[in-house]
Design an enzyme around this catalytic site. Structure first.
Site, short mmCIF file in Angstrom:
data_model
loop_
_atom_site.label_atom_id
_atom_site.label_comp_id
_atom_site.label_asym_id
_atom_site.label_seq_id
_atom_site.Cartn_x
_atom_site.Cartn_y
_atom_site.Cartn_z
CG PHE A 139 -1.86 1.20 1.21
CD1 PHE A 139 -3.11 1.11 0.60
CD2 PHE A 139 -1.49 2.43 1.76
CE1 PHE A 139 -3.97 2.20 0.56
CE2 PHE A 139 -2.34 3.53 1.71
CZ PHE A 139 -3.58 3.41 1.12
CG ASP A 224 5.76 3.62 1.57
OD1 ASP A 224 5.85 4.31 2.60
OD2 ASP A 224 4.72 3.58 0.87
CE LYS A 253 0.31 5.75 7.75
NZ LYS A 253 -1.11 6.06 7.62
C1 LIG Z 1 3.11 2.44 3.60
C2 LIG Z 1 2.25 3.60 3.29
N1 LIG Z 1 2.56 4.41 2.26
C3 LIG Z 1 1.80 5.48 1.94
C4 LIG Z 1 0.66 5.78 2.66
C5 LIG Z 1 -0.17 6.98 2.28
O1 LIG Z 1 -0.06 7.97 3.25
P1 LIG Z 1 -1.15 9.14 3.34
O2 LIG Z 1 -2.42 8.52 3.80
O3 LIG Z 1 -0.57 10.13 4.31
O4 LIG Z 1 -1.27 9.73 1.96
C6 LIG Z 1 0.28 4.96 3.73
C7 LIG Z 1 -0.94 5.24 4.50
O5 LIG Z 1 -1.44 4.46 5.25
C8 LIG Z 1 1.10 3.84 4.04
O6 LIG Z 1 0.79 3.03 5.06
#
Ligand SMILES: Cc1ncc(COP(=O)(O)O)c(C=O)c1O
Length: 400
Positions: A139, A224, A253
């Site tokens: 994700f 990520d 986050k």
């Molecule tokens: C691993 C990862 N990447 C990207 C995101 C996207 O972040 P945002 O919701 O701040 O756009 C998330 C959100 O849960 C995530 O868990």
């Protein structure tokens, strides 16, 4: 009915939101109005142990006094300062953040998806290639580039066609990576623990070999760390468990104590980026930078990564044998630090509801996994209460 379900908050705010909200979120019948440390409070004053942790944005706990003070102070000094100017708070943050990450530069953004977009664009710029390889069950966010890298068909398919050149390979499978990475691959992007995809940790050997493969074939290695970063897994960044050196590392986050903010860390292999290749109005704004400086100081000074490692160990000791004790209900327990998942044999939704009735707020990861993302400042006693609540819910007949 238990005490907590009987004390559902004033419906008027729920009605007001329901009348005007976009509709894209499945909401719980609960109005949260205040947070402190690892506790959340509804408007009737009921206290909950928070294992949602702002979906990963509250690692240092709610309303941490150091961050509150930094925000108050900066709000009265300077809120807005685009990156056409230099800024004192931005400079200090960049120095601190890059030092903690062991990466020389960073692009500052406002969310996880934006940090991921930056990583994808920088990988394309650095390599002159178009191909992006991501992992099944990964994700990465909801904007079009990040969404194209996200696996879950339910999120992706309504918006197809996505960005061209994306493909997905099985996670934690080096043979699949060897077959997929070519001289057209700009980047391979993975999470060290797949958070939304079910709390699935990968193997250190896999990540080390994947990084080497990216180097051999001229592709960028993107890790990520939006969910795993800032102490969550027991290290400041999860890739530090395995001695990796990502070329690009999207974060967000918990970076600014709960304020919307993000950063894409940039490694040596990416090279120097040219002006006007990317940008965003609010990126590097002094308010979020001041909050992020205070947050990073709290993470280091209170050794919250170490605390996450210790408390994650406690939780695993305490709940690791659930698959044996509740054979018909629990398939597996897994995690790293305080990114903790319990894979159920049935649906997680009734378990979340039953936990809420017992004063514990938790998250799903997909349909079957119960995910705990408590603030890293949570006490061991409260984690014990959470463990007991989970046991009591599993023991009750109400769960499927
Ligand atoms: C691993 C990862 N990447 C990207 C995101 C996207 O972040 P945002 O919701 O701040 O756009 C998330 C959100 O849960 C995530 O868990």
């Amino acid at each position: 009915m238990t005490e907590h379900s009987a004390r559902v908050s004033d419906v008027s705010f729920i009605d007001m939101e329901e009348s005007h909200t976009s509709g894209v979120y499945a909401k719980r019948q609960l109005t949260i109005v205040r947070g402190e440390g690892a506790y959340l409070y509804d408007e009737a004053g009921n206290r909950y142990i928070d294992c949602v942790g702002g979906q990963g944005a509250a690692n240092i706990g709610h309303a941490h006094p150091a961050v509150v003070a930094a925000i108050r102070d900066q709000a009265g000094t300077l809120l807005s300062c685009p990156e056409i100017f230099y800024n004192d708070k931005r400079a200090l943050l960049l120095e601190k953040l890059t030092q903690l990450a062991g990466m020389p530069r960073a692009f500052l953004s406002n969310s996880g998806a934006e940090s991921v977009e930056a990583a994808l664009k920088f990988a394309k710029l650095a390599t002159g290639r178009k191909g992006i390889i991501a992992a099944m069950r990964g994700f990465h966010g909801r904007t079009m580039g990040a969404l194209s890298a996200t696996w879950e068909p339910k999120y992706r398919e309504p918006f197809e066609p996505g960005v061209p050149g994306y493909s997905h390979i099985p996670y934690n499978d080096l043979t699949a990576a060897e077959a997929a990475i070519t001289d057209q691959t700009a980047a391979v992007m993975v999470e060290i623990v797949q958070g939304e995809g079910g709390v699935r940790p990968g193997d250190g050997d896999y990540f080390r070999a994947l990084q080497a493969l990216c180097h051999q074939r001229g592709a960028m290695f993107i890790v990520d760390e939006v969910q795993t970063g800032f102490g969550r897994t027991g290290k400041m960044f999860a890739h530090q468990h395995y001695g990796l050196q990502p070329d690009l590392m999207p974060t967000a986050k918990s970076i600014a104590g709960g304020l919307p903010f993000g950063a894409c860390l940039i490694g040596e292999r990416v090279g120097k980026l040219q002006p006007a290749m990317h940008g965003t109005t609010f990126g590097g704004n002094p308010l979020a930078c001041a909050a992020a400086i205070a947050t990073l100081d709290v993470l280091v000074n209170e050794d919250l990564p170490g605390r996450a490692a210790a408390l994650g160990g406690f939780l695993m000791e305490r709940l690791g044998d659930l698959p044996t004790r509740f054979r018909e209900k629990v398939r597996e327990v897994r995690g790293l630090g305080l990114l903790f998942g319990i894979e159920l044999r049935g649906k997680v939704a009734p378990v979340l509801k039953a936990l809420q009735e017992r004063g514990v707020l938790a998250l799903p990861a997909g349909l079957n996994v119960l995910r705990l993302l408590p603030p890293l400042v949570i006490s061991k006693d409260d984690l014990e209460i959470v463990a007991q609540a989970i046991e009591s819910v599993l023991a009750a007949d109400t769960t499927a």
